[in-house]
Design an enzyme around this catalytic site. Structure first.
Site, PDB file in Angstrom:
ATOM      1  CG  HIS A  90      21.515 135.395  24.338  1.00 31.27           C
ATOM      2  ND1 HIS A  90      20.245 135.114  24.833  1.00 31.27           N
ATOM      3  CD2 HIS A  90      21.541 136.950  24.469  1.00 31.27           C
ATOM      4  CE1 HIS A  90      20.054 136.354  25.527  1.00 31.27           C
ATOM      5  NE2 HIS A  90      20.617 137.506  25.038  1.00 31.27           N
ATOM      6  CG  ASP A  92      21.020 131.705  27.022  1.00 32.86           C
ATOM      7  OD1 ASP A  92      21.592 132.526  26.190  1.00 32.86           O
ATOM      8  OD2 ASP A  92      21.115 132.402  28.177  1.00 32.86           O
ATOM      9  CG  ASP A 123      17.606 139.636  26.706  1.00 36.25           C
ATOM     10  OD1 ASP A 123      18.558 139.541  25.921  1.00 36.25           O
ATOM     11  OD2 ASP A 123      17.650 139.725  27.739  1.00 36.25           O
ATOM     12  CD  GLU A 156      23.780 137.579  27.796  1.00 39.67           C
ATOM     13  OE1 GLU A 156      24.024 138.627  28.079  1.00 39.67           O
ATOM     14  OE2 GLU A 156      22.295 137.193  27.736  1.00 39.67           O
ATOM     15  CD  GLU A 157      19.416 136.797  29.503  1.00 37.43           C
ATOM     16  OE1 GLU A 157      19.933 137.333  30.095  1.00 37.43           O
ATOM     17  OE2 GLU A 157      18.722 137.272  28.532  1.00 37.43           O
ATOM     18  CG  HIS A 423      16.201 140.054  32.071  1.00 40.71           C
ATOM     19  ND1 HIS A 423      17.399 140.303  32.895  1.00 40.71           N
ATOM     20  CD2 HIS A 423      16.814 140.016  30.909  1.00 40.71           C
ATOM     21  CE1 HIS A 423      18.532 139.812  31.953  1.00 40.71           C
ATOM     22  NE2 HIS A 423      18.215 139.748  30.692  1.00 40.71           N
TER      23      HIS A 423
END
Length: 451
Positions: A90, A92, A123, A156-157, A423
């Site tokens: 992903h 995003d 990520d 996705e996030e 994150h």
């Protein structure tokens, strides 16, 4: 890494990979368009599409998914009669959080102490680059022996399910013999790992109201019901004294059977401050991979700076619940909602709203694809045997794909090892891991084609 043509090619491609990741990280592609411009996500999607076109993909398309974001699709044909592999990542990313906490700007890829820092570096923009590196290495060494479908998700996030709904509406699009999800990570740097389980998740917003408006705490405090205090009581009820998640009706004592996580190593990975205890009971692996975990993600209430002496009339919070395999996320959502409503004190008015949900996932690690990946990782990581671990995070698409294509094998690999701090502030990727996992994926595709 032992010398072989694929590994040598990937090594030569690493400067290009860094340049491309620099370009991709520069897009502020957070799929929360109340905070970040939609144009940033659309530009990132266009970048991925252009990269696929440049690498010979056909049928490249920007898919407008039901949640208002775009996923990028491409198809690269292999030899006639070959198997089909779907590669997922992903583009995003999570918001950068406190930009002042970053040592270097979050959307500028920066090298420091041998790692590349930037939001999405691991990520999962790094996952996009990993897939491209693997395919380029195979092209340069005899060709790609399978049909390749490539999908890069745009939300996705956020957990809003855009790609999941799109796949359900277009079931033939992502059909494959094997799916490689490039959004997981090694247990630690240098230890090749596939992720065997994922916790699902549900997010719920709770609002507590007690008064028509704020009141002077000197005049009314002590009898007037304080909405913020009521909310604090509700949130506190979600945990036992030791910090264990306690939601009425939800079992908190399952065990993990697999790779264990040393407690001191976890403290170091999580950067727990000296003297601060870990929460919960059981092993660290139990707590991370086999049991539900609740987190208060945010609270809407007056900030300390500028606060007035008032009894609060209203307060709101966003609560996340991670759901382990064996528990249905929809049922967990109902239990969380009932718990919040039941534990709201003083007859305060309470409203709950489900924001997002994804089911947990458990892979079939006995399938031929896992044997092919084990052999590939043994070459990419000399002297290391592939390990199986769980992951506390969620990738809801896994269950959608498993339901749509029950015969497909699903593998989860990626760049999100503990040092990556995904994150969080100062997210980074290890270029050595990017290189080794790209080699592993390339060799996996070759092994799987021959299996």
């Amino acid at each position: 890494m032992s010398s072989n043509p694929v590994a040598e090619t990937v090594a030569k491609l690493m400067p290009r990979a860094r340049a491309e990741l620099t370009e991709l990280v520069a897009f502020k592609s957070v799929a929360d368009f109340d905070q970040f411009p939609r144009s940033e996500s659309e530009a990132a999607a266009r970048w991925v599409a252009d990269a696929l076109i440049a690498d010979g993909f056909q049928d490249v398309a920007l898919l407008d998914t039901p949640d208002g974001t775009q996923s990028v699709y491409g198809y690269l044909p292999g030899p006639e009669g070959a198997k089909t592999v779907l590669l997922y990542a992903h583009y995003d990313v999570q918001p950068p959080l406190d930009e002042a906490g970053w040592t270097t700007p979050p959307f500028e890829l920066t090298e420091r102490d041998g790692r590349w820092y930037g939001r999405g570096a691991a990520d999962c923009k790094g996952g996009v680059i990993m897939h491209l590196l693997a395919l380029r290495a195979l092209k340069a060494n005899g060709g790609i022996p399978v049909h390749v479908k490539f999908i890069a998700e745009g939300s996705e996030e956020q957990g809003t399910g855009g790609l999941e709904r799109y796949a359900e509406e277009h079931p033939a699009l992502l059909e494959a013999d094997t799916v490689v999800i490039g959004d997981a990570g090694n247990f630690r740097v240098g230890l090749p790992t596939v992720t065997a389980t994922l916790r699902g998740m549900t997010m719920m917003r709770i609002q507590v109201d007690t008064l028509e408006g704020n009141l002077h705490s000197g005049q009314f405090g002590g009898a007037a019901p304080d909405a913020l205090a009521a909310l604090i009581r509700v949130l506190d009820s979600l945990r036992g004294k030791d910090g264990t998640t306690r939601i009425d009706g939800l079992t908190p004592d399952a065990s993990w059977d697999g790779l264990e996580y040393d407690e001191e190593q976890f403290r170091a990975d999580a950067k727990v401050l000296d003297g601060v205890e870990l929460i919960g009971d059981g092993t660290v692996a139990d707590r991370l991979w086999a049991r539900p975990a609740v987190t208060v993600l945010g609270i809407d209430c007056p900030p300390v700076v500028g606060a007035t002496p008032s009894v609060q009339a209203s307060a709101r919070a966003l609560v996340s619940l991670r759901v382990p395999p064996g528990i249905d996320a929809a049922e967990a959502t109902k239990l969380l909602q009932a718990h919040l409503e039941t534990h709201t004190p003083w007859g305060a008015l309470v409203r709950t709203e489900q924001i997002g949900q994804g089911q947990p996932f458990r892979a079939d690690t006995t399938s031929p694809a896992y044997a092919a990946m084990a052999d590939a990782m043994a070459v990419a990581y000399p002297g290391q045997e592939m390990q199986y671990a769980g992951q506390g995070g969620s990738i809801p698409l896994c269950n959608t794909l498993a339901a749509l294509y029950p015969h497909a094998e699903i593998l989860l690999i990626g760049l999100s090892e503990p040092e990556a701090q995904i994150h969080a502030v100062n997210e980074s990727v290890s270029p050595e891991e990017l290189e080794r996992l790209s080699v592993a994926e390339a060799l996996f595709l070759r092994n799987y084609a021959a299996s």
